[in-house]
Design a protein around this motif. Structure first.
Motif, PDB file in Angstrom:
ATOM      1  N   SER A   3     -34.516  25.921 -74.400  1.00  0.00           N
ATOM      2  CA  SER A   3     -33.884  24.743 -74.979  1.00  0.00           C
ATOM      3  C   SER A   3     -33.300  23.826 -73.906  1.00  0.00           C
ATOM      4  O   SER A   3     -32.815  22.748 -74.228  1.00  0.00           O
ATOM      5  CB  SER A   3     -32.795  25.158 -75.964  1.00  0.00           C
ATOM      6  N   ARG A   4     -33.354  24.240 -72.649  1.00  0.00           N
ATOM      7  CA  ARG A   4     -32.767  23.435 -71.577  1.00  0.00           C
ATOM      8  C   ARG A   4     -33.312  22.006 -71.520  1.00  0.00           C
ATOM      9  O   ARG A   4     -32.521  21.060 -71.444  1.00  0.00           O
ATOM     10  CB  ARG A   4     -32.939  24.151 -70.244  1.00  0.00           C
ATOM     11  N   PRO A   5     -34.634  21.793 -71.540  1.00  0.00           N
ATOM     12  CA  PRO A   5     -35.126  20.401 -71.509  1.00  0.00           C
ATOM     13  C   PRO A   5     -34.646  19.580 -72.709  1.00  0.00           C
ATOM     14  O   PRO A   5     -34.343  18.387 -72.577  1.00  0.00           O
ATOM     15  CB  PRO A   5     -36.651  20.543 -71.533  1.00  0.00           C
ATOM     16  N   ARG A   6     -34.553  20.219 -73.843  1.00  0.00           N
ATOM     17  CA  ARG A   6     -34.080  19.520 -75.052  1.00  0.00           C
ATOM     18  C   ARG A   6     -32.611  19.108 -74.895  1.00  0.00           C
ATOM     19  O   ARG A   6     -32.222  18.004 -75.262  1.00  0.00           O
ATOM     20  CB  ARG A   6     -34.256  20.433 -76.259  1.00  0.00           C
ATOM     21  N   VAL A   7     -31.803  20.012 -74.311  1.00  0.00           N
ATOM     22  CA  VAL A   7     -30.382  19.726 -74.103  1.00  0.00           C
ATOM     23  C   VAL A   7     -30.219  18.584 -73.110  1.00  0.00           C
ATOM     24  O   VAL A   7     -29.447  17.650 -73.345  1.00  0.00           O
ATOM     25  CB  VAL A   7     -29.644  20.991 -73.611  1.00  0.00           C
ATOM     26  N   ILE A   8     -30.947  18.637 -72.016  1.00  0.00           N
ATOM     27  CA  ILE A   8     -30.841  17.592 -70.998  1.00  0.00           C
ATOM     28  C   ILE A   8     -31.283  16.245 -71.563  1.00  0.00           C
ATOM     29  O   ILE A   8     -30.638  15.219 -71.332  1.00  0.00           O
ATOM     30  CB  ILE A   8     -31.652  17.976 -69.746  1.00  0.00           C
ATOM     31  N   SER A   9     -32.369  16.241 -72.300  1.00  0.00           N
ATOM     32  CA  SER A   9     -32.862  15.010 -72.904  1.00  0.00           C
ATOM     33  C   SER A   9     -31.836  14.424 -73.876  1.00  0.00           C
ATOM     34  O   SER A   9     -31.581  13.215 -73.876  1.00  0.00           O
ATOM     35  CB  SER A   9     -34.175  15.287 -73.620  1.00  0.00           C
ATOM     36  N   LEU A  10     -31.246  15.263 -74.695  1.00  0.00           N
ATOM     37  CA  LEU A  10     -30.254  14.807 -75.663  1.00  0.00           C
ATOM     38  C   LEU A  10     -29.012  14.272 -74.953  1.00  0.00           C
ATOM     39  O   LEU A  10     -28.462  13.239 -75.342  1.00  0.00           O
ATOM     40  CB  LEU A  10     -29.881  15.958 -76.604  1.00  0.00           C
ATOM     41  N   TYR A  11     -28.578  14.945 -73.900  1.00  0.00           N
ATOM     42  CA  TYR A  11     -27.413  14.478 -73.140  1.00  0.00           C
ATOM     43  C   TYR A  11     -27.687  13.107 -72.531  1.00  0.00           C
ATOM     44  O   TYR A  11     -26.849  12.208 -72.612  1.00  0.00           O
ATOM     45  CB  TYR A  11     -27.049  15.484 -72.048  1.00  0.00           C
ATOM     46  N   LYS A  12     -28.863  12.943 -71.934  1.00  0.00           N
ATOM     47  CA  LYS A  12     -29.208  11.656 -71.327  1.00  0.00           C
ATOM     48  C   LYS A  12     -29.275  10.549 -72.372  1.00  0.00           C
ATOM     49  O   LYS A  12     -28.835   9.420 -72.126  1.00  0.00           O
ATOM     50  CB  LYS A  12     -30.549  11.755 -70.599  1.00  0.00           C
ATOM     51  N   GLU A  13     -29.811  10.874 -73.528  1.00  0.00           N
ATOM     52  CA  GLU A  13     -29.907   9.872 -74.591  1.00  0.00           C
ATOM     53  C   GLU A  13     -28.529   9.462 -75.091  1.00  0.00           C
ATOM     54  O   GLU A  13     -28.250   8.278 -75.283  1.00  0.00           O
ATOM     55  CB  GLU A  13     -30.743  10.429 -75.743  1.00  0.00           C
ATOM     56  N   LEU A  14     -27.646  10.433 -75.279  1.00  0.00           N
ATOM     57  CA  LEU A  14     -26.281  10.112 -75.702  1.00  0.00           C
ATOM     58  C   LEU A  14     -25.551   9.323 -74.621  1.00  0.00           C
ATOM     59  O   LEU A  14     -24.779   8.405 -74.928  1.00  0.00           O
ATOM     60  CB  LEU A  14     -25.513  11.386 -76.043  1.00  0.00           C
ATOM     61  N   HIS A  15     -25.789   9.666 -73.370  1.00  0.00           N
ATOM     62  CA  HIS A  15     -25.143   8.937 -72.280  1.00  0.00           C
ATOM     63  C   HIS A  15     -25.620   7.487 -72.260  1.00  0.00           C
ATOM     64  O   HIS A  15     -24.824   6.560 -72.075  1.00  0.00           O
ATOM     65  CB  HIS A  15     -25.456   9.622 -70.950  1.00  0.00           C
ATOM     66  N   ARG A  16     -26.918   7.271 -72.470  1.00  0.00           N
ATOM     67  CA  ARG A  16     -27.471   5.921 -72.536  1.00  0.00           C
ATOM     68  C   ARG A  16     -26.873   5.137 -73.701  1.00  0.00           C
ATOM     69  O   ARG A  16     -26.532   3.961 -73.573  1.00  0.00           O
ATOM     70  CB  ARG A  16     -28.990   5.976 -72.675  1.00  0.00           C
ATOM     71  N   LEU A  17     -26.780   5.789 -74.853  1.00  0.00           N
ATOM     72  CA  LEU A  17     -26.210   5.116 -76.024  1.00  0.00           C
ATOM     73  C   LEU A  17     -24.739   4.773 -75.800  1.00  0.00           C
ATOM     74  O   LEU A  17     -24.235   3.779 -76.319  1.00  0.00           O
ATOM     75  CB  LEU A  17     -26.347   5.999 -77.260  1.00  0.00           C
ATOM     76  N   GLY A  18     -24.052   5.599 -75.041  1.00  0.00           N
ATOM     77  CA  GLY A  18     -22.626   5.386 -74.800  1.00  0.00           C
ATOM     78  C   GLY A  18     -22.315   4.186 -73.938  1.00  0.00           C
ATOM     79  O   GLY A  18     -21.168   3.728 -73.902  1.00  0.00           O
ATOM     80  N   ARG A  19     -23.300   3.658 -73.251  1.00  0.00           N
ATOM     81  CA  ARG A  19     -23.057   2.487 -72.402  1.00  0.00           C
ATOM     82  C   ARG A  19     -22.556   1.290 -73.196  1.00  0.00           C
ATOM     83  O   ARG A  19     -21.748   0.507 -72.712  1.00  0.00           O
ATOM     84  CB  ARG A  19     -24.335   2.087 -71.674  1.00  0.00           C
ATOM     85  N   ASP A  20     -23.071   1.142 -74.395  1.00  0.00           N
ATOM     86  CA  ASP A  20     -22.708  -0.007 -75.227  1.00  0.00           C
ATOM     87  C   ASP A  20     -21.804   0.379 -76.383  1.00  0.00           C
ATOM     88  O   ASP A  20     -21.807  -0.272 -77.416  1.00  0.00           O
ATOM     89  CB  ASP A  20     -23.974  -0.663 -75.786  1.00  0.00           C
ATOM     90  N   TYR A  21     -21.035   1.448 -76.225  1.00  0.00           N
ATOM     91  CA  TYR A  21     -20.162   1.884 -77.310  1.00  0.00           C
ATOM     92  C   TYR A  21     -19.165   0.778 -77.628  1.00  0.00           C
ATOM     93  O   TYR A  21     -18.585   0.173 -76.716  1.00  0.00           O
ATOM     94  CB  TYR A  21     -19.434   3.171 -76.904  1.00  0.00           C
ATOM     95  N   PRO A  22     -18.955   0.481 -78.902  1.00  0.00           N
ATOM     96  CA  PRO A  22     -18.129  -0.675 -79.292  1.00  0.00           C
ATOM     97  C   PRO A  22     -16.677  -0.630 -78.819  1.00  0.00           C
ATOM     98  O   PRO A  22     -16.095  -1.665 -78.561  1.00  0.00           O
ATOM     99  CB  PRO A  22     -18.173  -0.654 -80.826  1.00  0.00           C
ATOM    100  N   ASP A  23     -16.083   0.538 -78.672  1.00  0.00           N
ATOM    101  CA  ASP A  23     -14.679   0.639 -78.289  1.00  0.00           C
ATOM    102  C   ASP A  23     -14.568   1.274 -76.908  1.00  0.00           C
ATOM    103  O   ASP A  23     -14.683   2.490 -76.774  1.00  0.00           O
ATOM    104  CB  ASP A  23     -13.925   1.479 -79.319  1.00  0.00           C
TER     105      ASP A  23
END
Length: 85
Positions: A3-23
């Motif tokens: 599950s390591r690649p899945r975890v890393i991919s999900l973390y990177k995606e959440l980190h990318r989404l967090g760049r434009d977090y509204p607050d």
């Protein structure tokens, strides 16, 4: 199944989404990092899957919903500036 690649991919995606977090005061990146670090030592496949489902839920329901709200507010201000006073 690893599950390591899945975890890393999900973390990177959440980190990318967090760049434009509204607050910006919410510290989205810090909270995501703590969440992933807290679950770093998990070895049981069922616990890992449960943690991954939680992260997927955060991605789908919370983060993307906030972006939709942000986009809606922007459009509303653009077309109806009187309503926002």
């Amino acid at each position: 199944m690893d599950s390591r690649p899945r975890v890393i991919s999900l973390y990177k995606e959440l980190h990318r989404l967090g760049r434009d977090y509204p607050d910006p005061a919410y510290n989205f990146h810090g909270k995501i990092r703590k969440l992933f670090e807290r679950n770093r030592g998990l070895t049981d496949p069922d616990e890992i899957e449960s943690a991954l489902r939680l992260a997927e839920y955060i991605k789908q329901a919370e983060t993307l919903a906030l972006y939709a709200l942000r986009k809606y507010r922007h459009l509303r201000r653009s077309y109806h500036p009187i309503l926002d006073g």
